[in-house]
Structures are given as structure tokens and as C-alpha cells.
Design an enzyme around this catalytic site. Sequence first.
Site, PDB file in Angstrom:
ATOM      1  N   ILE A 210       0.830  -1.203   0.000  1.00 49.39           N
ATOM      2  CA  ILE A 210       0.000   0.000   0.000  1.00 49.39           C
ATOM      3  C   ILE A 210       0.870   1.261   0.000  1.00 49.39           C
ATOM      4  CG2 ILE A 210      -0.221  -0.075   2.523  1.00 49.39           C
ATOM      5  CD1 ILE A 210      -3.150   1.010   2.087  1.00 49.39           C
ATOM      6  N   CYS A 211       0.337   2.297  -0.621  1.00 48.20           N
ATOM      7  CA  CYS A 211       0.921   3.631  -0.596  1.00 48.20           C
ATOM      8  C   CYS A 211       2.259   3.668  -1.366  1.00 48.20           C
ATOM      9  CB  CYS A 211       1.072   4.091   0.845  1.00 48.20           C
ATOM     10  SG  CYS A 211       1.308   5.857   1.073  1.00 48.20           S
TER      11      CYS A 211
END
Length: 187
Positions: free
Chosen positions: A111-112
Site C-alpha cells: 500500500i501507498c
Amino acid sequence: MSQQLTGKRVAILATHGFEESELSVPKAKLDSQGITVHVIAPDSQGIRAWAGNDWGDTYDVDKPLDEADSTDYHALVLPGGLFNPDTLRQNDKALDFVRHFFEAGKPVGAICHAPWILINAEVVKGRKMTSFPSVAQDLRNAGADWVDEEVVVDSGLVTSRKPDDLDAFCSKLLEEIGEGRHSKQHA
């Protein structure tokens, strides 16, 4: 708890400067399903989170990276943040650890900014992915098909953009862990 998740073990690979919610929320969701979760880090003394605009809490490390064996785990989670993935993508042991999950067809969630680690592990070419917008061009340059969506699943690889996407990320991650190995997951 789903029968598909019974007995599953998941590694969360992180180091100092991980985005706090991107480790704490998936860990809590996995724990709530009876999954054994180990936080693995190069530093065995604990790792400090980044929480919004400042340093957050220090999290215990269950196993130092030097002692972690990727074959002990059914899946891998890579939280983002700025400092964490930038440090891990320069760590050869971390990259080898990550590559094993792809070679073995195991689910991976990133994620991210965590896809930076996947770029350096050379496992993104030809994959449909998302990330924090500033990582988009890096992913495209590495051969990924970047899209701006809440969550993207590509043969066991689950990616999301930011903390606001954590509910969708965790839901799809649990689904992929329940499905087990993915024959099209590749290194």
C-alpha cells in the site's frame, strides 16, 4: 473465522518510518481472523511509526529479518510511508525476502509507497497495480500498468493508494490469503 484462514501465517515487513495505520490496521484485521502475524524488520529492537505529520509509536518486532524464513509464511504485507519503503528497497535481504513470495505464488499486499520495494525486487513488470500517485511514474517506468483505483488485485498481488483505502485493501488481502497460492503470481 473462515476455515480458509485457519492456520495461516503472514509476515509484515517494515522498518522505521512506516505509515502507522498501514501496519496497525492490516495487522488488527488479520489478527481478528485468527491469522498469526509476525512483524519482521532489519532492526530487532522495535520500529518507530510515522503517524501523519510526526513520529508515532514504536512497534515490537517479532522476528529480525536475518532470522526470518519466507517459507514459514503464507503471505506478505508491505506497509508504506516515505522512509520505510525507501530504506527497504535498498536492503538486499529485504528484496530477497519479498521475491520469494512472488516466486512461490503467495499473496502479497502493498500500500501507498510500498510498491517502491516491489520495483527494486523486479516483480512489477506486466502487473496491473495502484499506489500513492507520486509512485505512479516509477511503476510505469518499471513496466507496470498503473491505475488510480482504491484497490487492485492482480493474481495474488493486492495494491492500494493510501490509508483511506485500508478497508478495501484489507478485505481483498484476506480474500487472496484465503485463496492461497496463485499460479499466475510471478517474480
